[in-house]
Design a protein around this motif. Structure first.
Motif, mmCIF file in Angstrom:
data_model
loop_
_atom_site.group_PDB
_atom_site.id
_atom_site.type_symbol
_atom_site.label_atom_id
_atom_site.label_comp_id
_atom_site.label_asym_id
_atom_site.label_seq_id
_atom_site.Cartn_x
_atom_site.Cartn_y
_atom_site.Cartn_z
ATOM 1 N N GLY A 243 -25.591 -22.750 -21.525
ATOM 2 C CA GLY A 243 -25.697 -24.099 -20.997
ATOM 3 C C GLY A 243 -26.351 -25.103 -21.929
ATOM 4 N N LYS A 244 -26.637 -24.710 -23.173
ATOM 5 C CA LYS A 244 -27.271 -25.629 -24.112
ATOM 6 C C LYS A 244 -26.272 -26.630 -24.712
ATOM 7 C CE LYS A 244 -31.085 -22.580 -25.462
ATOM 8 N NZ LYS A 244 -31.744 -21.855 -26.571
ATOM 9 N N CYS A 245 -25.003 -26.368 -24.524
ATOM 10 C CA CYS A 245 -23.983 -27.298 -25.020
ATOM 11 C C CYS A 245 -22.837 -27.333 -24.016
ATOM 12 C CB CYS A 245 -23.487 -26.901 -26.408
ATOM 13 S SG CYS A 245 -22.580 -25.330 -26.453
ATOM 14 N N HIS A 246 -21.834 -28.146 -24.287
ATOM 15 C CA HIS A 246 -20.742 -28.348 -23.348
ATOM 16 C C HIS A 246 -19.627 -27.319 -23.472
ATOM 17 C CE1 HIS A 246 -21.638 -32.875 -22.375
ATOM 18 N NE2 HIS A 246 -22.541 -32.024 -21.892
ATOM 19 N N ILE A 247 -19.778 -26.341 -24.342
ATOM 20 C CA ILE A 247 -18.762 -25.296 -24.458
ATOM 21 C C ILE A 247 -18.647 -24.534 -23.139
ATOM 22 C CG2 ILE A 247 -18.059 -23.195 -25.672
ATOM 23 C CD1 ILE A 247 -17.789 -25.733 -27.331
ATOM 24 N N LYS A 248 -19.768 -24.304 -22.486
ATOM 25 C CA LYS A 248 -19.755 -23.623 -21.192
ATOM 26 C C LYS A 248 -18.885 -24.378 -20.194
ATOM 27 C CE LYS A 248 -22.647 -22.529 -17.191
ATOM 28 N NZ LYS A 248 -23.954 -22.712 -16.541
ATOM 29 N N CYS B 142 -21.460 -35.170 -36.027
ATOM 30 C CA CYS B 142 -21.312 -33.746 -36.375
ATOM 31 C C CYS B 142 -22.539 -32.902 -36.061
ATOM 32 C CB CYS B 142 -20.948 -33.595 -37.856
ATOM 33 S SG CYS B 142 -19.469 -34.509 -38.342
ATOM 34 N N TYR B 143 -23.309 -33.300 -35.053
ATOM 35 C CA TYR B 143 -24.526 -32.538 -34.737
ATOM 36 C C TYR B 143 -24.789 -32.603 -33.238
ATOM 37 C CZ TYR B 143 -29.347 -30.807 -35.210
ATOM 38 O OH TYR B 143 -30.516 -30.067 -35.110
ATOM 39 N N ASP B 144 -24.633 -31.474 -32.567
ATOM 40 C CA ASP B 144 -24.878 -31.392 -31.125
ATOM 41 C C ASP B 144 -24.200 -32.532 -30.369
ATOM 42 O OD1 ASP B 144 -26.331 -29.102 -31.487
ATOM 43 O OD2 ASP B 144 -28.286 -30.039 -31.259
ATOM 44 N N THR B 145 -22.915 -32.712 -30.634
ATOM 45 C CA THR B 145 -22.173 -33.765 -29.954
ATOM 46 C C THR B 145 -21.847 -33.348 -28.519
ATOM 47 O OG1 THR B 145 -20.056 -32.943 -30.792
ATOM 48 C CG2 THR B 145 -21.187 -34.615 -32.106
ATOM 49 N N GLU B 146 -21.401 -34.298 -27.724
ATOM 50 C CA GLU B 146 -21.119 -34.047 -26.314
ATOM 51 C C GLU B 146 -19.758 -34.623 -25.951
ATOM 52 O OE1 GLU B 146 -24.330 -35.958 -24.316
ATOM 53 O OE2 GLU B 146 -25.862 -34.557 -25.060
ATOM 54 N N VAL B 147 -19.275 -34.254 -24.763
ATOM 55 C CA VAL B 147 -17.995 -34.776 -24.286
ATOM 56 C C VAL B 147 -18.090 -34.971 -22.780
ATOM 57 C CG1 VAL B 147 -16.997 -32.464 -23.938
ATOM 58 C CG2 VAL B 147 -15.486 -34.424 -24.287
ATOM 59 N N ASP B 148 -17.349 -35.942 -22.296
ATOM 60 C CA ASP B 148 -17.287 -36.211 -20.871
ATOM 61 C C ASP B 148 -16.402 -35.141 -20.217
ATOM 62 O OD1 ASP B 148 -16.879 -37.155 -18.306
ATOM 63 O OD2 ASP B 148 -16.619 -39.240 -18.915
ATOM 64 N N LEU B 149 -17.021 -34.140 -19.616
ATOM 65 C CA LEU B 149 -16.279 -33.024 -19.024
ATOM 66 C C LEU B 149 -15.387 -33.483 -17.873
ATOM 67 C CD1 LEU B 149 -19.061 -30.283 -19.032
ATOM 68 C CD2 LEU B 149 -17.086 -30.435 -20.550
#
Length: 280
Positions: free
Chosen positions: A176-181, A248-255
């Motif tokens: 859960g530390k990034c949006h890959i989950k 290019c560092y701990d980017t995020e996305v609108d899930l």
């Protein structure tokens, strides 16, 4: 003609298909400016050699004027049809062809025109992505889940994560530390493909291997515009990532937006079954 399915988006997308948000206004404004610059230039190219051409043949200036005039009409007609497609939010049966012209010809031209009017390259890129998305939606693409690919950048992964996911995203431990989950959960919920790429070369290889019919791609302005050009004519719906810590560092996305995009390209629930042509 059916209405384009609505996607809830950031303040860059059409609002119900009836208005044009700022990013699209930039692209359309530059298109109109290009036309206004092009028309007098062509007129000048016709006028300057006017006297010389009459010496060759009395009808040659007229013929050249007709050719130049037809070209100007063609350009203005294309811009009008593009604006009409965006305003109406409907497929005018030429959205795919318009997208090809924009990707291959118009976008590189507008980068230069934008500089003349003080519009940054990043602004033109964002506008180009939104216009591309609108034209992709206008095609009313519906396909089975196995033919939809979520293509994500590696920078979405937590910077200190020891797990390698570029070859197999399922290796993610879902801490859960990034949006890959969250992306994995969307992939599993709708049974769509998910892949993570470290660059354009890897992304192209993934596309060749997976052979999707539509791609939902997440990246920065530069990588998205490059990917849209490289992937054409394959329809790509682009979503810009968020960069709270810089590029290019701990980017995020609108899930939520990713999930809504997936829903738009899926068929009705009763027909959403994997095709027999699915790649292993």
């Amino acid at each position: 003609m059916e209405k384009i399915p609505a996607i809830e988006t950031q303040p860059l997308i059409l609002d119900g298909g009836n208005s044009i948000r700022p990013q699209k206004r930039i692209f359309i404004g530059l298109l109109v400016a290009t036309c206004l610059i092009l028309a007098p230039l062509l007129a000048l190219l016709w006028y300057v050699p006017f006297v010389g051409f009459t010496n060759i043949h009395p009808y040659l200036p007229l013929i050249l004027g007709i050719v130049f005039g037809a070209f100007v009409i063609l350009v203005f007609s294309g811009v009008f049809l593009l604006i009409l497609t965006i305003m109406l939010g409907r497929d005018l049966f030429i959205s795919k062809r318009l997208r090809g012209i924009i990707v291959k010809i118009v976008f590189p031209l507008l980068i230069g025109v934008g500089r003349l009017f003080g519009v940054s390259k990043a602004q033109v890129q964002r506008s180009f992505i939104e216009i591309n998305n609108q034209l992709v939606l206008a095609q009313k693409i519906k396909t089975t889940p196995d033919k939809i690919l979520l293509l994500m950048p590696h920078c979405l992964q937590f910077h200190d994560c020891p797990v390698r996911i570029t070859g197999r995203v399922e290796n993610c431990k879902r801490c859960g530390k990034c949006h890959i989950k969250g992306l994995l959960e969307i992939s599993e919920k709708y049974q769509v493909g998910l892949a993570v790429a470290t660059g354009g070369t890897i992304a192209r290889r993934i596309i060749v291997e997976r052979r999707p019919k539509v791609i939902i791609a997440v990246a920065c302005e530069r990588d998205l515009t490059s990917g849209l050009k490289d992937s054409y004519p394959l329809p790509v719906y682009g979503i810009l990532n968020h960069r709270p810590h810089g590029p290019c560092y701990d980017t995020e996305v609108d899930l939520k937006r990713v999930e809504q995009a997936v829903q738009v390209f899926l068929p009705t629930p009763e027909s959403a079954k994997p095709s027999s042509e699915a790649s292993p």
